[in-house]
Motif scaffolding. Structure first.
Motif, PDB file in Angstrom:
ATOM      1  N   ARG A 158     -25.090   4.423   8.526  1.00  0.00           N
ATOM      2  CA  ARG A 158     -25.415   5.857   8.453  1.00  0.00           C
ATOM      3  C   ARG A 158     -26.298   6.276   9.625  1.00  0.00           C
ATOM      4  NH1 ARG A 158     -25.186   4.808   2.702  1.00  0.00           N
ATOM      5  NH2 ARG A 158     -23.484   6.057   1.861  1.00  0.00           N
ATOM      6  N   ALA A 159     -27.231   5.427  10.023  1.00  0.00           N
ATOM      7  CA  ALA A 159     -28.110   5.746  11.147  1.00  0.00           C
ATOM      8  C   ALA A 159     -27.336   5.804  12.467  1.00  0.00           C
ATOM      9  CB  ALA A 159     -29.235   4.717  11.243  1.00  0.00           C
ATOM     10  N   ALA A 160     -26.251   5.045  12.571  1.00  0.00           N
ATOM     11  CA  ALA A 160     -25.455   5.013  13.803  1.00  0.00           C
ATOM     12  C   ALA A 160     -24.474   6.181  13.915  1.00  0.00           C
ATOM     13  CB  ALA A 160     -24.696   3.686  13.886  1.00  0.00           C
ATOM     14  N   LEU A 161     -24.220   6.897  12.829  1.00  0.00           N
ATOM     15  CA  LEU A 161     -23.198   7.946  12.845  1.00  0.00           C
ATOM     16  C   LEU A 161     -23.422   9.026  13.910  1.00  0.00           C
ATOM     17  CD1 LEU A 161     -22.367   8.312   9.055  1.00  0.00           C
ATOM     18  CD2 LEU A 161     -21.008   7.197  10.836  1.00  0.00           C
ATOM     19  N   PRO A 162     -24.643   9.539  14.106  1.00  0.00           N
ATOM     20  CA  PRO A 162     -24.807  10.550  15.163  1.00  0.00           C
ATOM     21  C   PRO A 162     -24.423  10.017  16.553  1.00  0.00           C
ATOM     22  CG  PRO A 162     -26.675  10.624  13.672  1.00  0.00           C
ATOM     23  CD  PRO A 162     -25.866   9.391  13.317  1.00  0.00           C
ATOM     24  N   LEU A 165     -20.260   9.568  20.950  1.00  0.00           N
ATOM     25  CA  LEU A 165     -19.293   8.733  21.661  1.00  0.00           C
ATOM     26  C   LEU A 165     -17.893   9.327  21.550  1.00  0.00           C
ATOM     27  CD1 LEU A 165     -18.484   6.159  23.183  1.00  0.00           C
ATOM     28  CD2 LEU A 165     -18.324   5.015  20.953  1.00  0.00           C
ATOM     29  N   VAL A 166     -17.510   9.741  20.352  1.00  0.00           N
ATOM     30  CA  VAL A 166     -16.189  10.349  20.146  1.00  0.00           C
ATOM     31  C   VAL A 166     -16.067  11.621  20.975  1.00  0.00           C
ATOM     32  CG1 VAL A 166     -14.722  11.504  18.439  1.00  0.00           C
ATOM     33  CG2 VAL A 166     -15.801   9.320  17.892  1.00  0.00           C
ATOM     34  N   GLU A 167     -17.114  12.448  20.981  1.00  0.00           N
ATOM     35  CA  GLU A 167     -17.095  13.681  21.778  1.00  0.00           C
ATOM     36  C   GLU A 167     -16.924  13.357  23.256  1.00  0.00           C
ATOM     37  OE1 GLU A 167     -17.138  17.014  21.193  1.00  0.00           O
ATOM     38  OE2 GLU A 167     -16.855  16.506  19.095  1.00  0.00           O
ATOM     39  N   LEU A 169     -15.526  10.687  24.558  1.00  0.00           N
ATOM     40  CA  LEU A 169     -14.165  10.206  24.785  1.00  0.00           C
ATOM     41  C   LEU A 169     -13.168  11.363  24.806  1.00  0.00           C
ATOM     42  CD1 LEU A 169     -14.221   7.013  22.570  1.00  0.00           C
ATOM     43  CD2 LEU A 169     -14.130   7.099  25.064  1.00  0.00           C
ATOM     44  N   ALA A 170     -13.407  12.361  23.962  1.00  0.00           N
ATOM     45  CA  ALA A 170     -12.510  13.518  23.904  1.00  0.00           C
ATOM     46  C   ALA A 170     -12.705  14.454  25.099  1.00  0.00           C
ATOM     47  CB  ALA A 170     -12.722  14.281  22.603  1.00  0.00           C
ATOM     48  N   ASN A 171     -13.930  14.483  25.627  1.00  0.00           N
ATOM     49  CA  ASN A 171     -14.270  15.393  26.740  1.00  0.00           C
ATOM     50  C   ASN A 171     -15.061  14.623  27.791  1.00  0.00           C
ATOM     51  OD1 ASN A 171     -13.391  17.929  25.357  1.00  0.00           O
ATOM     52  ND2 ASN A 171     -14.974  17.287  23.932  1.00  0.00           N
ATOM     53  N   PRO A 172     -14.421  13.729  28.539  1.00  0.00           N
ATOM     54  CA  PRO A 172     -15.152  12.838  29.433  1.00  0.00           C
ATOM     55  C   PRO A 172     -15.902  13.536  30.558  1.00  0.00           C
ATOM     56  CG  PRO A 172     -12.778  12.573  29.723  1.00  0.00           C
ATOM     57  CD  PRO A 172     -12.987  13.475  28.550  1.00  0.00           C
ATOM     58  N   GLY A 173     -15.525  14.743  30.947  1.00  0.00           N
ATOM     59  CA  GLY A 173     -16.204  15.423  32.043  1.00  0.00           C
ATOM     60  C   GLY A 173     -17.434  16.193  31.620  1.00  0.00           C
ATOM     61  N   ILE A 174     -17.748  16.210  30.331  1.00  0.00           N
ATOM     62  CA  ILE A 174     -18.868  17.002  29.819  1.00  0.00           C
ATOM     63  C   ILE A 174     -20.039  16.075  29.507  1.00  0.00           C
ATOM     64  CG2 ILE A 174     -19.623  18.520  27.947  1.00  0.00           C
ATOM     65  CD1 ILE A 174     -16.746  19.469  27.691  1.00  0.00           C
ATOM     66  N   THR A 175     -21.232  16.449  29.968  1.00  0.00           N
ATOM     67  CA  THR A 175     -22.412  15.625  29.715  1.00  0.00           C
ATOM     68  C   THR A 175     -22.838  15.724  28.255  1.00  0.00           C
ATOM     69  OG1 THR A 175     -24.014  17.378  30.155  1.00  0.00           O
ATOM     70  CG2 THR A 175     -23.261  16.066  32.056  1.00  0.00           C
ATOM     71  N   ALA A 176     -23.665  14.782  27.830  1.00  0.00           N
ATOM     72  CA  ALA A 176     -24.161  14.775  26.446  1.00  0.00           C
ATOM     73  C   ALA A 176     -24.939  16.056  26.144  1.00  0.00           C
ATOM     74  CB  ALA A 176     -25.030  13.547  26.197  1.00  0.00           C
ATOM     75  N   GLU A 181     -24.481  19.051  27.519  1.00  0.00           N
ATOM     76  CA  GLU A 181     -23.522  20.135  27.380  1.00  0.00           C
ATOM     77  C   GLU A 181     -22.804  20.061  26.035  1.00  0.00           C
ATOM     78  OE1 GLU A 181     -22.252  20.767  32.058  1.00  0.00           O
ATOM     79  OE2 GLU A 181     -21.326  19.163  30.898  1.00  0.00           O
ATOM     80  N   GLN A 182     -22.499  18.840  25.569  1.00  0.00           N
ATOM     81  CA  GLN A 182     -21.857  18.674  24.268  1.00  0.00           C
ATOM     82  C   GLN A 182     -22.790  19.133  23.156  1.00  0.00           C
ATOM     83  OE1 GLN A 182     -20.517  14.638  23.944  1.00  0.00           O
ATOM     84  NE2 GLN A 182     -19.190  14.824  25.733  1.00  0.00           N
ATOM     85  N   SER A 183     -24.073  18.829  23.278  1.00  0.00           N
ATOM     86  CA  SER A 183     -25.049  19.227  22.270  1.00  0.00           C
ATOM     87  C   SER A 183     -25.130  20.749  22.180  1.00  0.00           C
ATOM     88  CB  SER A 183     -26.419  18.644  22.618  1.00  0.00           C
ATOM     89  OG  SER A 183     -27.392  19.084  21.706  1.00  0.00           O
ATOM     90  N   VAL A 184     -25.161  21.422  23.325  1.00  0.00           N
ATOM     91  CA  VAL A 184     -25.197  22.882  23.352  1.00  0.00           C
ATOM     92  C   VAL A 184     -23.923  23.449  22.737  1.00  0.00           C
ATOM     93  CG1 VAL A 184     -25.165  24.900  24.883  1.00  0.00           C
ATOM     94  CG2 VAL A 184     -26.776  23.042  25.301  1.00  0.00           C
TER      95      VAL A 184
END
Length: 129
Positions: free
Chosen positions: A98-102, A107-109, A111-118, A120-123
């Motif tokens: 459960r602690a690893a899920l975030p 990681l999945v995000e 892989l789905a959007n490799p050109g976007i930084t972490a 930018e994904q958070s925003v």
């Protein structure tokens, strides 16, 4: 449902109507493989294939209500299997997972959007909510 068909249904839920060729590209499959998958899904009533209103020479695929229902049923069964398996683990392992899920979600995000930084994904996630 075979996993390849589930992946097609999942992709259609997110992106429809979509051209068969675009669907093949999204799932990184050969066009003839995607055509066969789409045909099988059409025959079972889970998707429809029709002409693109912008270009009648091109086929587009849409999810049917039966396809949505089948996908929902698959997701419920999958969640049940995961929940059952998680319940068999020691409590400490359950907490670790459960602690690893975030982090796994990020990681999945990526892989789905490799050109976007972490960042930018958070925003993007905050805006979507």
């Amino acid at each position: 449902l075979p996993m390849a068909r589930v992946e097609v249904l999942l992709a259609l839920r997110e992106h429809q109507p979509v051209r068969v060729g675009e669907l093949a590209s999204m799932l990184q499959l050969a066009a003839n493989t995607m055509s066969g998958l789409v045909q099988a899904l059409v025959e079972t009533g889970l998707v429809t294939r029709g002409s693109d209103p912008k270009d009648r020479r091109v086929a587009v695929v849409k999810l049917t209500d039966a396809g949505r229902d089948q996908l929902a049923e698959w997701e419920r069964a999958h969640q049940q299997r995961l929940g059952d398996a998680l319940g068999q683990l020691p409590v400490t392992d359950q907490a670790t997972i459960r602690a690893a899920l975030p982090a796994l979600d990020r990681l999945v995000e990526h892989l789905a959007n490799p050109g976007i930084t972490a960042d930018e994904q958070s925003v993007a996630r905050r805006i979507a909510v």
